[in-house]
Design a protein around this motif. Structure first.
Motif, PDB file in Angstrom:
ATOM      1  N   GLU A 160      43.224   1.681  34.174  1.00 23.67           N
ATOM      2  CA  GLU A 160      43.784   2.820  33.458  1.00 23.67           C
ATOM      3  C   GLU A 160      44.967   3.385  34.232  1.00 23.67           C
ATOM      4  O   GLU A 160      45.979   3.774  33.656  1.00 23.67           O
ATOM      5  N   CYS A 210      47.595   2.624  27.841  1.00 21.01           N
ATOM      6  CA  CYS A 210      46.846   2.400  26.608  1.00 21.01           C
ATOM      7  C   CYS A 210      45.359   2.240  26.852  1.00 21.01           C
ATOM      8  O   CYS A 210      44.598   2.031  25.922  1.00 21.01           O
ATOM      9  N   ASN A 267      41.772   3.848  28.053  1.00 22.40           N
ATOM     10  CA  ASN A 267      41.152   5.166  28.182  1.00 22.40           C
ATOM     11  C   ASN A 267      39.671   4.973  28.483  1.00 22.40           C
ATOM     12  O   ASN A 267      38.939   4.437  27.662  1.00 22.40           O
ATOM     13  N   SER A 288      32.621   4.896  27.596  1.00 23.84           N
ATOM     14  CA  SER A 288      33.462   4.347  26.524  1.00 23.84           C
ATOM     15  C   SER A 288      34.684   3.719  27.167  1.00 23.84           C
ATOM     16  O   SER A 288      35.119   4.127  28.253  1.00 23.84           O
ATOM     17  N   ASP A 339      38.309   2.440  25.750  1.00 23.52           N
ATOM     18  CA  ASP A 339      39.177   2.251  24.586  1.00 23.52           C
ATOM     19  C   ASP A 339      40.499   1.623  25.007  1.00 23.52           C
ATOM     20  O   ASP A 339      41.071   2.001  26.030  1.00 23.52           O
ATOM     21  N   ASP A 381      44.253   0.540  23.323  1.00 20.58           N
ATOM     22  CA  ASP A 381      45.099   0.584  22.129  1.00 20.58           C
ATOM     23  C   ASP A 381      46.072  -0.598  22.160  1.00 20.58           C
ATOM     24  O   ASP A 381      47.068  -0.587  22.882  1.00 20.58           O
ATOM     25  N   GLU A 385      45.660   3.189  13.826  1.00 19.32           N
ATOM     26  CA  GLU A 385      44.256   3.431  14.166  1.00 19.32           C
ATOM     27  C   GLU A 385      43.508   2.117  14.336  1.00 19.32           C
ATOM     28  O   GLU A 385      42.713   1.945  15.245  1.00 19.32           O
ATOM     29  N   LYS A 413      43.251   0.048  17.599  1.00 22.68           N
ATOM     30  CA  LYS A 413      42.481   0.518  18.767  1.00 22.68           C
ATOM     31  C   LYS A 413      41.161  -0.222  18.859  1.00 22.68           C
ATOM     32  O   LYS A 413      40.461  -0.367  17.862  1.00 22.68           O
ATOM     33  N   LEU A 414      40.855  -0.677  20.061  1.00 16.04           N
ATOM     34  CA  LEU A 414      39.594  -1.391  20.266  1.00 16.04           C
ATOM     35  C   LEU A 414      38.673  -0.520  21.099  1.00 16.04           C
ATOM     36  O   LEU A 414      39.119   0.126  22.048  1.00 16.04           O
ATOM     37  N   ASN A 415      37.362  -0.516  20.745  1.00 13.65           N
ATOM     38  CA  ASN A 415      36.418   0.196  21.593  1.00 13.65           C
ATOM     39  C   ASN A 415      35.645  -0.791  22.454  1.00 13.65           C
ATOM     40  O   ASN A 415      35.922  -1.996  22.443  1.00 13.65           O
ATOM     41  N   GLU A 425      33.895  -3.825  20.764  1.00 14.45           N
ATOM     42  CA  GLU A 425      34.846  -4.832  20.290  1.00 14.45           C
ATOM     43  C   GLU A 425      35.435  -5.615  21.464  1.00 14.45           C
ATOM     44  O   GLU A 425      35.688  -6.815  21.363  1.00 14.45           O
ATOM     45  N   THR A 428      35.688  -8.560  15.927  1.00 13.99           N
ATOM     46  CA  THR A 428      36.355  -7.355  15.449  1.00 13.99           C
ATOM     47  C   THR A 428      37.083  -7.604  14.143  1.00 13.99           C
ATOM     48  O   THR A 428      37.301  -8.741  13.734  1.00 13.99           O
TER      49      THR A 428
END
Ligand code: SF4
Ligand code: SF4
Lengths: 185, 356
Positions: free
Chosen positions: A93, A100, A102, A119, A121, A123, A157, A160-162, A165, A172
């Motif tokens: 990060e 991108c 997070n 989490s 994330d 992007d 939107e 964005k991958l979590n 995914e 995905t």
């Protein structure tokens, strides 16, 4: 003087009629034409499919072989028990030039492991595919070796991958391998 | 009388239909042949499939056609028709519209004199397989080809655009220079066969094709005729890479007509080369034991195959050779082809006179 005077070769009579060059050119192109036509013919009856009759890759149906080290879509690697290898150290990060990634960190139940991402994330709409996140990770927890290149979505939107995914890159909505009905077999 | 007329009308419609279809198909041939020559696959994404259950079986027929990319010609036509038809400000609207029509009409008219078969005998009536047997057919064809320049010049002239004007001028000078060579090189053939009727010229080639009698004229004619079609090696009037072309101000179907003219002229030139130098509908081997009409059918097939071959050759040339510079073009036309064709006429005349 450091100049070299090149003597141009004078064209002979035959060359000036253009005919030899024209025939040579036609010979080469027709050679390609008939060779490829023959191969296409063989392909259409199912023979010699592995000998290519053209350099074209018919993209959505047929993907070009990629080098193993090509930076493609990210994935998070797992431990033996299936949990993410990431220890939420925030290195990626921090290093990410596009900012991108997070990550929200959480305590890991195992006292030997420092943390775990609650989490993660990423992007893809912002990612520049520099690969710094992979370089910097101390745990080999993030890699870019999925060989997935075709990423397209209708909104930012959806780019964005979590974490789920990222752990299962081929599940995905961004991984679409269904080929339009009727196109090729 | 009225039957005569009907028969001629039918022949004209059939032949014209064949020519136009072939010209349409040539857009496909052009795409695919260039692709195969250059180790590519070529356009194949104009895909027609039916979703409805009842029409599904048709998909089986459509599949190979789809895979071959045949429907791109159709897609092209649709695109041409629905595109905006734009006339630039200050352009002469009437001439601007007339120009593409003129060029395509004259190109198509020339086909009227081309014999595509010998004679058919139906119910005691002998049908000459030619739309019209003009007894000065050669002159007719050349007149039509010269008039084709008209459309091109008008297009450049009426567009109110200097680049189009330049393109028109280039086209005019190129076509005029090469027309001379074309006309003179064909003189050799006329001298040898002693007739101006195309059907007669073909009939007299039954033993020896014109190619063997007049090899130099064949090369000269083919080069000049290729220059007439205004396609690459000789595409200076269009000049795609310089945007100097007589049709820079054309869009939609008007442009489509110019595009079609080029292809129709390619077919025309193929027909002419076949007629003058490759025995027209003559078959190179004896056809004993067949009825007259069966022989005629084989001869039509032979004509079509020859024309198809020359179309292939012209496409191959178009995708092999780079284009000429303007001065090279004029140099080739006036300093090489023109004198060579004169020498050819001279030598042929001497031989013809000496043989009595
Ligand atoms: S590849 Fe570069 S931009 Fe993309 S997530 Fe990794 S560090 Fe960020
Ligand atoms: S650098 Fe590696 S271990 Fe650290 S947060 Fe990023 S993915 Fe997790």
């Amino acid at each position: 003087m450091a100049t070299v005077v090149l003597k141009r070769k004078e064209l002979g009579f035959l060359d000036r009629t253009y005919l030899p060059a024209v025939f040579m050119g036609l010979w080469i192109t027709s050679g390609h034409f008939f060779k490829n036509l023959f191969l296409h013919g063989l392909h259409s009856v199912g023979l010699f499919r592995n000998v290519r009759a053209g350099v074209t890759y018919q993209y959505p149906e047929e993907q070009r072989p990629l080098s193993k080290r090509t930076r493609t879509r990210h994935r998070l690697t797992r431990r033996e028990d299936g949990s993410p290898r990431c220890v939420a150290c925030m290195m990626c990060e921090t290093v990410c030039p596009a900012r991108c990634i997070n990550i929200v960190a959480a305590e890991h139940p195992d006292p030997n492991i420092e943390k775990v991402p609650a989490s993660f994330d990423l992007d893809l709409g912002m990612c520049v595919y520099c690969g710094y996140c992979v370089e910097v990770c101390p745990e080999d927890a993030i890699r870019m070796d999925t060989q997935i290149l075709d990423i397209a979505a209708y909104s930012r939107e959806q780019m964005k991958l979590n974490m789920t995914e990222l752990l299962n890159p081929r599940s995905t909505h961004l991984y679409k391998r269904d080929i339009p009905d009727g196109k090729r077999d | 009388m009225i039957t005569e007329f009907l028969i001629k009308a039918l022949l004209a419609v059939l032949f014209l239909g064949a020519v136009l279809n072939l010209a349409g198909l040539l857009t496909w041939v052009e795409r695919k042949q260039s692709a195969v020559m250059q180790d590519r696959i070529g356009a194949n994404r104009a895909w027609i499939t039916f979703k409805s259950v009842w029409l599904r079986p048709l998909n089986w027929i459509l599949r190979p056609l789809n895979a071959l990319g045949l429907f791109h010609s159709l897609a092209d036509a649709i695109k041409m028709f629905v595109k905006e038809d734009f006339t630039p400000r200050g352009a002469d609207k009437f001439l601007h519209t007339l120009a593409p029509a003129l060029s395509v009409v004259f190109a198509l008219m020339a086909f009227a004199a081309i014999p595509f078969g010998n004679t058919l005998e139906i119910g005691g009536r002998v049908i000459n397989l030619q739309v019209t047997d003009v007894n000065a057919g050669v002159l007719f064809v050349f007149a039509m080809m010269s008039l084709g320049v008209y459309g091109v010049i008008l297009a450049g002239f009426s567009s109110n655009n200097n680049y189009a004007y330049l393109g028109g001028m280039r086209a005019a000078s190129q076509m005029l220079s090469y027309e001379i060579t074309m006309g003179i090189s064909i003189m050799g053939i006329i001298l040898c066969y002693g007739t101006l009727s195309l059907q007669e010229i073909v009939r007299r080639q039954s033993h020896l094709w014109g190619f063997a009698v007049q090899p130099l004229a064949f090369f000269l004619f083919m080069t000049a005729a290729l220059a007439e079609t205004k396609r690459v090696p000789f595409d200076l009037p269009e000049g795609e890479s310089e945007i100097i072309g007589y049709f820079v101000e054309y869009s939609g179907m008007k442009f489509g007509m110019f595009f079609l003219t080029d292809l129709v002229e390619t077919v025309l030139v193929a027909c002419l080369v076949t007629t003058f130098f490759f025995g027209g509908w003559q078959v190179p081997f004896p056809l004993g034991g067949l009825s007259h009409n069966a022989v005629a059918a084989v001869q039509i097939l032979s004509f079509m195959l020859k024309v198809a071959f020359f179309n292939w050759l012209f496409m191959a040339i178009r995708w092999t050779l780079p284009r000429f510079r303007y001065d090279q073009l004029m140099h080739l036309g006036w300093k090489i082809l023109f004198p060579a064709s004169l020498v050819n006429v001279l030598v042929t005349s001497v031989i013809v006179v000496m043989r009595g």
